[in-house]
Structures are given as structure tokens and as C-alpha cells.
Design an enzyme around this catalytic site. Structure first.
Site, PDB file in Angstrom:
ATOM      1  N   ASP A  43       0.835  -1.212   0.000  1.00 27.55           N
ATOM      2  CA  ASP A  43       0.000   0.000   0.000  1.00 27.55           C
ATOM      3  C   ASP A  43       0.867   1.259   0.000  1.00 27.55           C
ATOM      4  O   ASP A  43       2.072   1.208   0.299  1.00 27.55           O
ATOM      5  CB  ASP A  43      -0.911  -0.033   1.238  1.00 27.55           C
ATOM      6  CG  ASP A  43      -2.280   0.563   0.963  1.00 27.55           C
ATOM      7  OD1 ASP A  43      -2.380   1.415   0.057  1.00 27.55           O
ATOM      8  OD2 ASP A  43      -3.235   0.184   1.652  1.00 27.55           O
ATOM      9  N   ASP A  92     -10.757   2.155  -3.306  1.00 22.75           N
ATOM     10  CA  ASP A  92     -11.288   1.781  -1.991  1.00 22.75           C
ATOM     11  C   ASP A  92     -12.812   1.765  -2.007  1.00 22.75           C
ATOM     12  O   ASP A  92     -13.434   1.321  -1.044  1.00 22.75           O
ATOM     13  CB  ASP A  92     -10.801   2.776  -0.924  1.00 22.75           C
ATOM     14  CG  ASP A  92      -9.446   2.378  -0.352  1.00 22.75           C
ATOM     15  OD1 ASP A  92      -8.914   1.336  -0.755  1.00 22.75           O
ATOM     16  OD2 ASP A  92      -8.929   3.128   0.506  1.00 22.75           O
TER      17      ASP A  92
HETATM   18  C1  GLA Z   1      -5.766   1.673   2.260  1.00 13.28           C
HETATM   19  C2  GLA Z   1      -6.206   0.518   1.374  1.00 13.28           C
HETATM   20  C3  GLA Z   1      -7.257  -0.301   2.109  1.00 13.28           C
HETATM   21  C4  GLA Z   1      -6.683  -0.803   3.406  1.00 13.28           C
HETATM   22  C5  GLA Z   1      -6.187   0.360   4.245  1.00 13.28           C
HETATM   23  C6  GLA Z   1      -5.455  -0.118   5.473  1.00 13.28           C
HETATM   24  O1  GLA Z   1      -6.776   2.583   2.433  1.00 13.28           O
HETATM   25  O2  GLA Z   1      -6.671   0.979   0.151  1.00 13.28           O
HETATM   26  O3  GLA Z   1      -7.696  -1.370   1.310  1.00 13.28           O
HETATM   27  O4  GLA Z   1      -5.640  -1.692   3.144  1.00 13.28           O
HETATM   28  O5  GLA Z   1      -5.295   1.193   3.506  1.00 13.28           O
HETATM   29  O6  GLA Z   1      -4.995   0.928   6.269  1.00 13.28           O
END
Ligand code: GLA
Length: 773
Positions: free
Chosen positions: A512, A582
Site C-alpha cells: 500500500d 477503496d
Molecule cells: C488503504 C487501502 C485499504 C486498506 C487500508 C489499510 O486505504 O486501500 O484497502 O488496506 O489502507 O490501512
């Protein structure tokens, strides 16, 4: 005549280019790169479903000594340019394949029509430096130590080797050389272009701008420009506008790809004729740092597209003997509309760019804990989820954020990649063993480029973040960006990841990257080198990924950036899939996935089934609708399974089994956007056809029905018209007396008539050529 070389040669070439050429690499990195290349040579690089590869058309690159014309021909495309009387490289033609027997005359530079109109601007040049009165976007701009900023490049020599062409250019006076490289893909006709500047003078110089290429299009006044724009949880919106003379600057100043605008474009002519018939010139940059693409149209309607490193705030000093490699700019031509353009790109991404395995295997169905447990992860809770996930047919269990350091919220812990001993008193092994015993492999979330102020890492190394000393440091989600350009930071990040992968049986990393840059200072190097941070950071990121892949060749990696903010043709060469958004609402997602598919393959796109009502917008939908929406990509489950009923488990199990049956077609097939989701229509339909046309999968969605309006007929595409296809309704139903089998022609012209009524309804069908199991 020159034919395409093996794909192993292509791999070797691509990796050395991505990591910045020989002069830009440290010895350690070279060692790991060599190891990786060795692995690539061992892998045969074939894929089970890539049947058409066997009958590949050849690519051909030739040079005519008399006319000084270069011709690159591959698939259905010809790309032609020449050397003119000023020794400039001048574009001639890019479009539908021409016959080899049709000769192309030598090129002459264009004359300017007034004193305001210097010929250098009117001539369509392949690659032009800032100098000699250039007003359009230069491909390269250099400042010399003596104050000179003028650079005029001329053709010196060239070399053709298989499907690679390299051309050497040199300044009219100074020992500054630029090598242009063209690599053509035989299967799709897609060209990969990049440039390398070399300082062979006796003094240092500064590269102020470096682009990979300029693409020149035929002059026309009816171009439509397509772009993909967005924001967090609202990525991949398709924007269409009519081109007119002027300049459009697409850019990310964020230090990474960004989701505001993706480094992809398409220019179409004849759009009124629909998705499958316009002429399309499309392209995308392979770079995961700040980037720019300038699209300019002049008074005479000539269009030029120039792309590479973002010129804002970045520059690169080259000592004598040093060189700088640009990113790669990929582009292609499709004569059968945006549909074909997308399919060509998908094929190229899947079969040429994405990391290849010895044997193709479908993307596994995964479970991810994030929406179920947030930061509240522990051994017992994750094991309970894993049992439930395994019971419905999940193949990979991924524990998301919260497992390390003091990570109980997004305020602390990033940077401390040691297992939290309160949550996992015996480390991760018991959980991983449990997951493995349930027949799944194990994946882990990491965000290795970031640090929270509340972390041991930041307390020990506050200087490791991007910053201007003495100035405030802007935080995003309470975190700061580690300066990966620094060798010690690079080594730290590689070290923690290598340690994790060496200590545990981990099959997958969700990598990420949850914010973009601010205060991009790098004070530990000399002032004149500080702006190199934009390039060196990304090179080190690529280097870490390549090194990890070499050391742990079975590990797969997903690129996530708070959603789809780091999806580009650079990161795709080092990761196996991407997270597009997301936003997991299944209806919003239809448009997100549709936009994504313009530039990127559905098989690379992870898509989760999550809870209803959805946390993003409160919309409630059935489990079936959520599943069918997610089954358009690589399927994942992100819902909290604890409150699920027996009925939910049964539905999920059936749908996952269905997905496993159709996923090779969805992930590797040819996509047809039959009815695109948009605000004016309640319908959306996609069709994926296997490359050998043996099978096809159709997904149909209804937002809400209206009295008296039936679902419109859906005309399939891409089938073999004369073959007979048996239809199998997986979910939903069709109207009236539909034959169970009929010709491809019938399904393409008589069409399908769905019986969908109500709100948020969906259906899925499988068509199989008779005789196929
Ligand atoms: C980001 C990702 C999510 C999740 C969060 C965790 O927002 O896109 O899918 O993994 O981080 O903190």
C-alpha cells in the site's frame, strides 16, 4: 528484413531499461538484476491461454538507405519516419498497416510560413530538444555550466536488432548524445519508446526536462481526446472532449502516479460510429513517479503527444560520463475503435509487461480482512475468519493493516515492521499454519514507504522522511513519506521485507501507499543533486520490487495506493495485480471498473465483495449483485463473514465455484463493453470472450426498472459467427423462448433478451461452443 527476437531478450531489455541503464545502477542492484534476468531466462514465458501467441505475426523493422526512411511494421500497424535534410528525425505515418511494396518518399522539413513560424516547430519531429527556436514541448532540455541552454539534436547512426531499433542523436556542437529506443510488440503493434541522454562533455550539465518520446498523429480537426480522471474512492472516470488547437497538460506532481489523472490517453477519430469502429491512437507511460504528458495541436491541426518525467521541480545533474534514462512511453493504434484499443493494451499488459510465470495460473480468489476487522486483528479473530473463508472456496487469506508495531489505529506504527506481540504472541506462524492447513495460501498487508511520527523508526531516524530541514512537515493520514532515494532507507525497506518473506510462508503482499508527497527535500546530498529525488526514489522502489521478486520468485504483489492511485505500466511490470479503488460499492464499482478497463486489463484488477449497506454510500444490494459486480475482475471477498447466515455461505460457495469455472475467460479473454454504465442509463453489460472463441461470459446489470421499458436487447460480439454456442444461464433469467444453442451469428444479431426487473438486479451467462466441456 528483421524479425522479432525471443521474449526472453525482450525481458532482459525491459529490465535494464526500467532500472535506469548501466550508469545509473549501483553494484548491489546490478547483482540482483542479473539474478533476476537469469531467472527470466529460465522461465519459458508462455501462458496456457495465450493460444494466439503460437501463430504470432512477425514484427519487421527496416531502413531504406536511399530514402533514409525507417519502417516499423507489426500486427495491423505501420509506423514510419525518416531523416530529413536537417538531419532531424521526422514523423511520416502511424496507422493501419501499409503494404511493404508501397514506397515512401524521402522527407523534407516543413517551411515556416512567417518569421513568427520557425520551421523547427512546423516539422513533425520524433524527438526534439529545446533549442534553435522551439516553442512546442521539448523532449529534452539541458542547462550547461557555462550558461548555454541551447541544444540541437541531429541524427548520427542507428542499429536494428530484432524488434528493437536504436537511434543515436547528437548536439550540433557539444558532446551530448541521446539514444532513442523503439521496441515493437509483434502481437499488438504496440511500440515502447524511451530515450537516454549521455553527457560526454568535460563538465557537468543539468537535464531540466526529459521525455521518452513524441508521438505525431495525422493532421485532423475531429479528434476526440479520452482521459481517465478521479480522486480517492472515485477513480477511473472517463472524460471525453473534442481536441482543438492549443495545449493540454496532463501531469502528476505528487511524487507518484496519482489518481487525479492516469498517465493514459486515447485520441479517436470517427467516434460517432461507436466503440468498435473509430481509429484510435492510444498510449500510456510506464512510470510511477511524477509524470507529464503534453498534448498539443497546432493551427494546421497537427497533433503531438510528448511524455516522460514531470519537469516541474525536478532536474537531474549529470557529471561527465553519466547518463539519464527516461521512462518508457507505450503507444499503439487500433482501427476497430476504443474496444479494440483496450483489448490490445490488455493483451500487451498480460502477455508482455506483467511478470510472467512458467505456467499460467488464474488469479486466486482471496479474502481480505480490512473491512471486517480494521486495525483490530489478532490470532484468534483472523483464524476464525480464515475458517469461514476456506469454507466458501477462498484460496488466499490476506491479513490487512494492524498486525505490526503499535498499529492500533492510523496514528502509530508505520515503519515498525515487527509483529505486534500482544495480537500475535507467537508471531505469525500459528495463523499462517492454520491458513495453510485450511488449503489456502497467506498474504500480508504492508506499507513500507511510509512512517508515522509515533513509531520507533521515526524516533530513530527523523531525517529519513522527505523534508526541508527546519520547515514544517505535512502529514497525510498521520504519516510521512520515507525518502527511498536515500540508500540507507532503500536498504532498510528491502531488509524488513526480505526478512518477513524469509521468516514466514507468505505468498502475497498487498503493498500500500496511502498518501502523496509534500516538502520533497533531500538534504543529505549536495544541493545540485537534491532534485534527483523524483527519479531516484522511483528507481529505488522498482529496484526493491525487482530484488524481492528475484529473491522470492513465488511471492505475488498487489499495488495499492489508497485505491487506484498507483496504477501505471511501470508498476505493472513488477506487481501481479492492482487495487483500483477503496470504493467497494458494487454499483459505483461498475463505472469504476468500466473506466479502468479502458487502459488496464480486468485480469489485473482485484475486486472485493463487501458488506451491505456499503460503508462508502450506504447503498444496500443483494449478495448476488455484489458478487456479479466483483466477478468482472479478479474476485476477492472483503466482507465480515461473522454475521453471515447459512444462506449467505451457500450463495457465496455456489458463486465462487461458478467464478472458478469462468475466471480464465474473465481474466485472460477479450473484453467487449456492450452497454457501458453511465448516469443516463440503468443498464450495463460486459462480455468476455476466450481468445480461442470457445467460450464467452456475459454479465448484465440493472440499476432500476421502469414500467413499460424492457431490458434492451444485448448483441454479443467477438464470437465465431458460424459456430454453434450453447448458452448456460449461471444467474438471472432470459425472456421468452430462447434456444439453448444457436450460432454465434444468432447471438450477435438476434441478441440476448434479459428478464431483469426491480432494483440492483444482475445476471450472468456462459456460452460454450458445442462440444466444449
Ligand atoms: C488503504 C487501502 C485499504 C486498506 C487500508 C489499510 O486505504 O486501500 O484497502 O488496506 O489502507 O490501512
Amino acid at each position: 528484413m528483421f524479425f522479432i527476437s525471443t521474449r526472453r531478450t525482450v525481458e532482459r531489455f525491459r529490465w535494464s531499461k526500467m532500472l535506469g541503464g548501466k550508469n545509473a545502477m549501483s553494484r548491489g542492484r546490478k547483482r540482483f538484476l542479473l539474478l533476476y534476468l537469469l531467472l527470466m531466462m529460465i522461465l519459458p514465458g508462455t501462458q496456457a491461454l495465450c493460444a494466439e501467441n503460437a501463430a504470432q505475426k512477425n514484427a519487421e523493422i527496416s531502413y531504406d538507405q536511399q530514402t533514409r526512411i525507417f519502417r516499423i511494421t507489426a500486427a495491423d500497424t505501420s509506423y514510419i519516419f525518416g531523416v530529413n535534410e536537417r538531419q532531424q528525425l521526422q514523423s511520416v505515418y502511424w496507422g493501419q498497416r501499409l503494404f511493404a511494396g508501397d514506397t515512401i518518399a524521402a522527407v523534407q522539413s516543413a517551411g515556416g510560413s512567417s518569421s513568427f513560424d520557425l520551421p523547427i516547430n512546423a516539422t513533425q519531429q520524433e524527438y526534439v530538444a529545446w533549442g534553435g527556436g522551439l516553442y512546442v514541448t521539448p523532449d529534452v532540455k539541458i542547462s550547461f555550466g557555462d550558461g548555454n541552454r541551447d541544444l540541437v539534436l541531429q541524427y548520427v547512426s542507428h542499429q536494428i536488432e530484432g524488434n528493437h531499433l536504436s537511434i543515436l542523436l547528437k548536439d550540433v556542437q557539444r558532446e551530448v548524445f541521446v539514444t532513442l529506443t523503439y521496441t515493437v510488440d509483434a502481437e499488438t503493434g504496440i511500440l515502447a519508446r524511451c530515450a537516454q541522454v549521455e553527457n560526454r562533455t568535460k563538465a557537468a550539465l543539468t537535464v531540466e526536462e526529459l521525455n521518452a518520446a513524441t508521438w505525431n498523429l495525422p493532421a485532423a480537426s475531429d479528434y476526440q481526446l479520452d482521459q481517465l480522471t478521479g480522486k480517492w474512492a472515485g477513480e477511473w472516470n472517463l472524460q471525453r472532449s473534442l481536441m482543438h488547437p492549443g495545449k493540454i497538460m496532463m501531469e502528476s506532481r505528487r511524487g507518484s502516479t496519482g489518481d487525479e489523472i492516469n498517465p493514459w490517453f486515447a485520441l479517436e477519430r470517427g467516434v460517432a460510429q461507436g466503440e468498435e469502429s473509430s481509429d484510435v491512437w492510444f498510449g500510456a507511460l510506464g512510470w510511477s513517479g511524477s509524470w507529464q504528458i503534453a498534448i498539443e495541436q497546432d493551427y494546421a491541426h497537427q497533433v503531438r503527444i510528448t511524455g516522460g518525467y514531470d519537469g516541474f521541480d525536478s532536474s537531474y545533474r549529470l557529471a561527465p560520463g553519466e547518463s539519464l534514462q527516461s521512462p518508457t512511453f507505450y503507444a499503439g493504434f487500433a482501427q476497430h475503435g476504443m474496444g479494440e484499443a483496450s483489448r490490445l493494451l490488455h493483451r500487451y499488459e498480460l502477455h508482455t509487461l506483467a511478470p510472467q510465470r512458467a505456467h499460467w495460473h488464474p488469479r486466486p480468489v482471496l479474502y481480505n480482512s480490512w473491512e471486517a476487522t480494521g486495525f483490530d486483528v489478532d490470532e484468534a479473530g483472523q483464524e476464525a475468519l480464515a475458517e469461514k473463508a476456506a469454507s466458501i472456496g477462498v484460496e488466499r487469506f490476506v491479513m490487512d493493516d494492524g498486525w505490526f508495531g503499535q498499529r492500533n489505529s492510523d496514528h502509530a506504527g508505520l515503519g515498525d515492521w515487527n509483529v505486534n506481540s500482544k495480537k500475535f504472541p507467537h508471531g505469525l506462524k500459528p495463523l499462517i499454519d492454520k491458513v495453510r492447513s485450511l488449503g489456502m495460501d497467506f498474504g500480508l498487508w504492508v506499507e513500507p514507504e511510509m512512517v508515522n511520527a509515533d513509531s520507533d523508526l521515526y524516533r530513530a531516524h527523523p531525517d529519513w522522511v522527505l523534508n526541508f530541514p527546519g520547515r514544517p512537515r505535512t502529514e497525510g493520514r498521520n504519516q510521512m513519506v520515507l525518502n527511498l532515494a536515500r540508500p540507507e532507507v532503500r536498504d532498510y525497506v528491502y531488509g524488513v521485507l526480505d526478512h518477513l518473506l524469509s521468516s514466514y510462508d507468505i505468498a502475497f503482499l498487498k503493498w500500500d501507499y496511502n498518501r502523496n508527497w509534500s516538502e520533497p527535500g533531500w538534504s543529505s546530498v549536495a544541493m545540485e543533486n537534491q532534485k534527483k529525488v523524483y527519479v531516484d526514489y522511483v528507481r529505488n522502489l522498482y529496484g526493491i520490487l525487482a530484488q524481492l521478486r528475484a529473491a522470492h520468485p513465488d511471492v505475488e504483489i498487489e499495488s495499492c495506493s489508497g485505491g487506484g492511485a498507483r496504477v501505471d505500466l511501470g508498476i505493472l511490470q513488477l506487481t501481479d495485480e492492482v487495487w483500483p479503488s477503496d470504493n467497494t460499492d458494487p454499483f459505483d464499482r461498475l463505472a469504476i471498473q468500466n473506466g479502468f478497463s479502458y487502459a488496464y486489463a480486468p485480469g489485473l484488477m482485484m475486486s472485493w465483495v463487501t458488506d451491505s449497506p456499503n460503508w462508502v454510500n450506504g447503498r444496500a444490494t443483494s449478495l448476488l449483485y455484489r458478487f456479479l459486480s466483483s466477478m468482472q475482475g479478479s474476485l476477492g471477498i472483503g466482507a465480515n463473514l461473522k454475521p453471515w447466515t447459512a444462506e449467505d455461505f451457500k450463495t457465496a460457495k455456489t458463486l465462487i465455484a461458478q467464478y472458478k469455472q469462468i475466471r480464465p475467460i474473465v481474466q485472460q479473454g477479450s473484453l467487449f463493453r456492450l452497454i457501458e454504465p453511465n448516469a443516463d442509463s440503468p443498464y450495463a453489460v460486459t462480455e468476455s470472450v476466450a481468445r480461442d472463441k470457445q467460450q464467452a461470459v456475459v454479465f448484465a446489470f440493472l440499476h432500476s426498472s421502469q414500467q413499460g421499458l424492457a431490458y434492451p436487447p444485448v448483441y454479443l460480439r467477438g464470437l465465431d459467427p458460424e459456430a454453434s454456442y450453447r448458452i448456460k444461464v449461471l444467474d438471472g433469467s432470459l425472456n421468452g423462448a430462447v434456444p439453448t444453442s444457436a450460432s454465434g451469428s444468432f447471438w450477435m444479431h438476434y441478441g440476448l433478451h434479459f428478464n431483469l426487473r426491480g432494483d440492483y438486479q444482475a445476471a450472468a451467462l456462459l456460452l460454450e461452443k458445442e462440444g466444449v466441456q
